[in-house]
Design a protein around this motif. Structure first.
Motif, short mmCIF file in Angstrom:
data_model
loop_
_atom_site.label_atom_id
_atom_site.label_comp_id
_atom_site.label_asym_id
_atom_site.label_seq_id
_atom_site.Cartn_x
_atom_site.Cartn_y
_atom_site.Cartn_z
N LYS A 86 26.54 28.63 29.33
CA LYS A 86 26.01 27.33 28.93
C LYS A 86 24.50 27.26 28.89
O LYS A 86 23.93 26.56 28.09
CB LYS A 86 26.53 26.25 29.88
N LEU A 87 23.84 27.95 29.77
CA LEU A 87 22.41 27.66 29.91
C LEU A 87 21.51 28.88 29.80
O LEU A 87 20.50 28.95 30.48
CB LEU A 87 22.17 26.98 31.26
N GLY A 88 21.86 29.81 28.96
CA GLY A 88 20.97 30.97 28.85
C GLY A 88 21.25 31.93 29.99
O GLY A 88 22.08 31.68 30.86
N LEU A 89 20.50 33.00 30.00
CA LEU A 89 20.85 34.11 30.88
C LEU A 89 20.37 33.95 32.30
O LEU A 89 20.98 34.40 33.24
CB LEU A 89 20.23 35.38 30.32
N ASP A 94 26.62 24.39 35.98
CA ASP A 94 26.07 24.86 34.71
C ASP A 94 25.16 26.06 34.96
O ASP A 94 25.06 26.95 34.15
CB ASP A 94 25.25 23.76 34.03
N PRO A 113 23.84 30.27 22.20
CA PRO A 113 24.18 29.46 23.36
C PRO A 113 24.84 28.16 22.91
O PRO A 113 24.50 27.60 21.88
CB PRO A 113 22.83 29.20 24.00
N SER A 114 25.78 27.71 23.70
CA SER A 114 26.62 26.63 23.25
C SER A 114 25.87 25.31 23.07
O SER A 114 26.23 24.48 22.28
CB SER A 114 27.78 26.44 24.22
N PRO A 170 21.66 23.34 23.76
CA PRO A 170 20.31 23.54 24.28
C PRO A 170 20.29 23.37 25.79
O PRO A 170 21.03 22.57 26.35
CB PRO A 170 19.50 22.42 23.62
N ALA A 171 19.46 24.16 26.43
CA ALA A 171 19.39 24.12 27.88
C ALA A 171 18.75 22.83 28.34
O ALA A 171 17.76 22.38 27.78
CB ALA A 171 18.57 25.30 28.38
N ALA A 172 19.31 22.27 29.36
CA ALA A 172 18.62 21.16 30.02
C ALA A 172 17.56 21.77 30.92
O ALA A 172 17.59 22.97 31.19
CB ALA A 172 19.62 20.37 30.86
N ALA A 231 15.19 31.81 31.44
CA ALA A 231 15.66 31.34 30.16
C ALA A 231 15.96 29.85 30.25
O ALA A 231 15.62 29.07 29.38
CB ALA A 231 16.91 32.11 29.76
N LEU A 232 16.55 29.48 31.35
CA LEU A 232 16.88 28.08 31.56
C LEU A 232 15.63 27.22 31.48
O LEU A 232 15.59 26.19 30.85
CB LEU A 232 17.54 27.94 32.93
N SER A 284 13.51 28.20 27.70
CA SER A 284 14.06 28.20 26.36
C SER A 284 14.96 27.01 26.18
O SER A 284 15.67 26.61 27.08
CB SER A 284 14.88 29.46 26.12
N SER A 285 14.93 26.44 25.01
CA SER A 285 15.90 25.40 24.72
C SER A 285 17.06 26.01 23.96
O SER A 285 17.92 25.32 23.46
CB SER A 285 15.25 24.31 23.88
N GLY A 286 17.06 27.32 23.88
CA GLY A 286 18.15 28.01 23.19
C GLY A 286 17.86 28.22 21.73
O GLY A 286 18.41 29.10 21.10
N ARG A 330 21.79 37.84 37.25
CA ARG A 330 20.58 37.37 36.57
C ARG A 330 20.19 35.97 37.04
O ARG A 330 19.02 35.70 37.32
CB ARG A 330 20.80 37.35 35.06
N ARG A 331 21.18 35.11 37.13
CA ARG A 331 20.88 33.72 37.51
C ARG A 331 20.30 33.65 38.93
O ARG A 331 19.49 32.80 39.24
CB ARG A 331 22.15 32.87 37.44
#
Ligand SMILES: [Cu+2]
Lengths: 199, 612
Positions: free
Chosen positions: B44-47, A35, A20-21, A23-25, B51-52, B55-57, A142-143
């Motif tokens: 950008k933010l996982g699947l 995002d 992943p580009s 870390p997720a916020a 995951a968002l 996970s922090s990736g 998925r989102r």
């Protein structure tokens, strides 16, 4: 995802690492936006191109489901049920509430195919059938919470979720209801989450 | 630090990693990577939302780190009546005998209490169970530190605390509680949770209009309407044993006594969000056996030695705010384990017996509690199941609780030869499907217990190691006779399943206007509860009355099982068919049965039944 279902998906051969580009916020309302929902470019059954978040989601109250034209069985029942919801929404549709039905088979469901489908069901403005890049559509699926936790079931397109995502993007208020509920009950669920203006 | 403490720390860490990996396996990421390579979208933010959130990736835990055992265990405060127990002291005036229902679009009278105006224009309270105590609670936004390493976390709480205050109620003393909805306006509130409330007293023998039915939510005081201009609801709790109708008295059957109840929000479609938001709390019931005084009755530890422990798991973002995955209807797991609102607290205890009331408020995690001293799992006495006293105490080394189940246990710290031990959870669970069947050793540490061995303290409570005593006879002590009654009773089957991504019962989704069962008052029924949803487990909860579990997959409940008890939750395991015996007494009206993985409940796994 196990090896077998990889093979089933025809994907086992060509795995490349993905990092992943960044870390997720955290999923706070202020950070969700594009995002999270992505600005995947989708095409409506009327042939218009739109960025998913910026053009279709931002600040809106929405009803979202996933269908595919080749399904005929469950999807047709769902679409028929949502036509009744369309009627119950009356002039809220296209002003206060937007409906999106996203195809699960973007390769087959071209804008032309979707247009014919929409016409068959008498879809009114304010309700759009959407297609796009298959990978991006899968991310939206998925989102938006339409993936099955069991990867085998998830690959079975006939087991897809006959659910309706109900939400108000500006308030980050989201629920899900079964798309095949009695329309009288489904409209109540919709109105609980996104009440008609002035109520 | 001894080895085993390292091991505990490591397991705690691993547990977090499991959550992260379970929902976002590398392989799954690879698959999506492949898919994405054909497109233009930067991922950008996982699947997914999970995951968002989780996970922090990099596979690191989502919640900011906390040091274990630096927060003291919060003790839940005891709820006090309104000033002088005078209903005229209530904000917005004294109760008028009515209560709003149906989303505060209708107002009806309470079934079992009345308010009549007297000559001076005041109210006199009557009816079959006239309230003798009056409470009011304010549901409002608040914030508190869940850990000393954290900045304050925003939440919604009864009286602005999480968990909400502890009610001490007594059989024979009906009460009335006013719930003020002082949450923000529904029109402008942004984020998870819905600022409307309907409080369910879990396990209560409660009249329908006060049961906290999912459709009976009320508006906030910020969103007044004609029916409910002030945004409150009065709920009446008769605190009466079930069975008073057939006995023709106002007391009921004492063998139906309840002990450890709890209350939580139950808003249709939003229960999970509102529970995670903090709207839960304990409600204890006492009588002439379980007296709340360790010198009388059953002599169970009382006062500061009777400790409700409410367990819930959460995820926090980098600002220490709760994260809720609004796009997950499988069941959300947290990576931070809270006891009474503190992450991995310590509890300093005296060298004597304690009653711990274990509450699993979920939203989706199951626990198997054990006491670990570094080498062994120590025995304790289980005295209740779902908060209701067993016929006799059972000596055990672990107790399993599905979401919403409760158990009271007696631990004799004076008989433990160490001054430090840990309450651990031995179940492994990586997603909303429920525990995966693995038993962890030693388990995820939840709370550190430090025993003050330096001094002896008086302990008048009953010593279960020195003898047995009957705690509470069962209403049907003869199991063979109960089976005979069951054979004659009306039978209904409820299949908990999943159809096209929706949680359903008998293939149907919850519909407030569809009555799945119309049941005669004062009747007995056998319900067959089936799980046909593959790899999922469902804790199935019945409102209103308790039941007995007759059999699981045809195997009769053993007299030595902790399930040989009255229950209000049936943990439904994989491919199970559970037969239960139910009674429907004393009251009429609508109630519900639902999965208490509250994400499942919210997406349809619930049905309405009416007593007619
Ligand atoms: Cu469930």
């Amino acid at each position: 995802m196990n090896r077998r279902s990889f093979a089933a998906a025809g994907l086992a051969a060509a795995l490349a690492p993905l990092v992943p580009s960044r870390p997720a916020a955290a999923a706070t309302p202020s950070s969700r936006g594009a995002d999270y929902f992505t600005n995947a470019v989708v095409t409506t059954h009327r042939g218009e191109k739109a960025r998913f978040y910026a053009d279709l989601m931002q600040g809106r109250r929405v009803l979202i489901n996933f269908v595919f034209v080749g399904c005929t069985d469950v999807c047709d029942s769902v679409t028929q049920n949502l036509v009744l919801i369309q009627d119950l929404l009356g002039d809220r549709l296209g002003r206060d509430v937007f409906m999106y039905s996203i195809t699960l088979q973007p390769d087959f469901d071209t804008p032309e195919v979707l247009d014919a489908y929409a016409e068959r069901f008498g879809i009114r403005p304010g309700w759009s059938f959407l297609t796009g890049n298959p990978a991006e559509i899968d991310i939206l699926r998925r989102r938006l919470g339409f993936a099955d936790i069991d990867p085998k079931l998830d690959l079975d397109i006939f087991q897809h979720a006959a659910m309706l995502r109900i939400g108000d993007e500006s308030l980050d208020r989201w629920t899900m209801a079964a798309a095949l509920m009695r329309p009288e009950a489904l409209i109540k669920a919709i109105n609980r989450t996104i009440p008609p203006p002035g109520s | 630090m001894p080895d085993w403490q390292d091991k505990l720390a490591e397991i705690s860490q691993r547990n977090r990693q499991e959550i992260v990996h379970a929902k976002l396996s590398k392989r799954e990421m690879l698959r999506l990577g492949l898919l994405t390579s054909s497109g233009t979208l930067a991922l950008k933010l996982g699947l997914s939302a999970r995951a968002l959130a989780q996970s922090s990736g990099s596979g690191a835990p989502a919640s900011p780190p906390t040091r274990p055992w630096v927060a003291p265990l919060p003790i839940i405060p005891i709820k006090q009546t309104v000033k002088n127990n005078n209903p005229y002291e209530m904000k917005e005036g004294p109760p008028d005998g009515t209560t709003p229902i149906n989303g505060a679009t209708r107002r009806i009278n309470h079934q079992f209490c009345t308010a009549t105006t007297d000559d001076h224009g005041g109210y006199t309270y009557g009816g079959r169970f006239a309230p003798v105590k009056f409470y009011e609670t304010f549901m409002k936004p608040s914030s508190a530190k869940f850990h000393p390493d954290y900045s304050p976390t925003n939440f919604w709480g009864f009286d602005g605390i999480y968990p909400g205050p502890c009610y001490m109620a007594y059989y024979g003393e009906p009460i009335l509680i006013r719930f003020h909805n002082n949450l923000p306006s529904k029109k402008s509130y942004k984020g998870f949770g819905i600022p409307e409330i309907t409080t369910h007293l879990h396990n209560g023998h409660t009249p329908s209009e006060s049961d906290g039915n999912p459709v009976n939510y009320i508006n906030s005081s910020s969103d007044p309407n004609e029916i409910n201009p002030k945004g409150f609801k009065d709920q009446h709790y008769p605190n009466v044993y079930a069975g008073f109708t057939s006995r023709g008295d106002n007391r009921g059957d004492p063998t139906e006594a309840l002990s450890s109840l709890w209350y939580h929000d139950h808003h249709l479609d939003f229960t999970a969000q509102n529970v995670v938001k903090g709207m839960v709390g304990p409600y204890l019931l006492f009588d002439d056996r379980d007296t709340g005084d360790e010198n009388t009755g059953l002599r169970l530890p009382s006062g500061e030695f009777d400790v409700p422990l409410m367990f819930g798991d959460f995820i926090f973002d980098k600002n220490c705010q709760m994260v809720y995955d609004l796009f997950n209807s499988d069941g959300i797991l947290g990576d931070k384990f809270c006891v009474n609102g503190a992450i991995q607290p310590y509890f300093n205890v005296r060298n004597r017996r304690y009653r711990f009331r274990l509450y699993n408020h979920g939203p989706a995690r199951w626990y198997e509690y054990a006491l670990y001293d570094g080498k062994n799992y120590l025995p304790f006495w289980q005295i209740s199941n779902d908060g209701n006293l067993l016929p006799k105490a059972l000596q055990r080394t672990s107790v399993r609780l599905a979401v919403a189940e409760r158990a009271d246990i007696i631990i004799d710290f004076s008989k433990i030869n160490t001054n430090r031990l840990y309450l651990v959870n031995r179940l492994e669970q990586t997603d909303g499907r429920g525990p995966n069947g693995n038993i962890l050793s030693p388990g995820t540490p939840l709370m550190q217990i430090n025993i003050d061995k330096s001094r002896t303290v008086p302990d008048p409570s009953f010593d279960f190691s020195k003898g047995t005593q009957v705690l509470r006879e069962l209403p049907d002590p003869d199991f063979a006779k109960l089976m005979q009654r069951a054979a004659k009773a009306k039978t209904r089957t409820f299949r908990f399943d999943r159809t096209n991504g929706a949680w359903a019962v008998n293939g149907k989704l919850f519909d407030e206007d569809q009555v799945a069962a119309r049941i005669d008052q004062e009747s007995e029924e056998v319900w067959i509860i089936q799980n046909s949803s593959g790899g999922w487990r469902h804790p199935v909860h019945m409102h209103f009355e308790e039941h007995r579990i007759l059999s699981r997959n045809g195997v009769a409940t053993s007299a030595s099982s902790p399930e040989y008890a009255r229950k209000d939750v049936v943990p439904l395991n994989w491919n199970e068919e559970v037969k239960i015996f139910m009674r429907f007494r004393d009251m009429k009206g609508r109630y519900v049965t639902h999965c208490h993985n509250v994400m499942h409940e919210d997406s349809g796994m619930m049905f309405r039944w009416d007593i007619v």
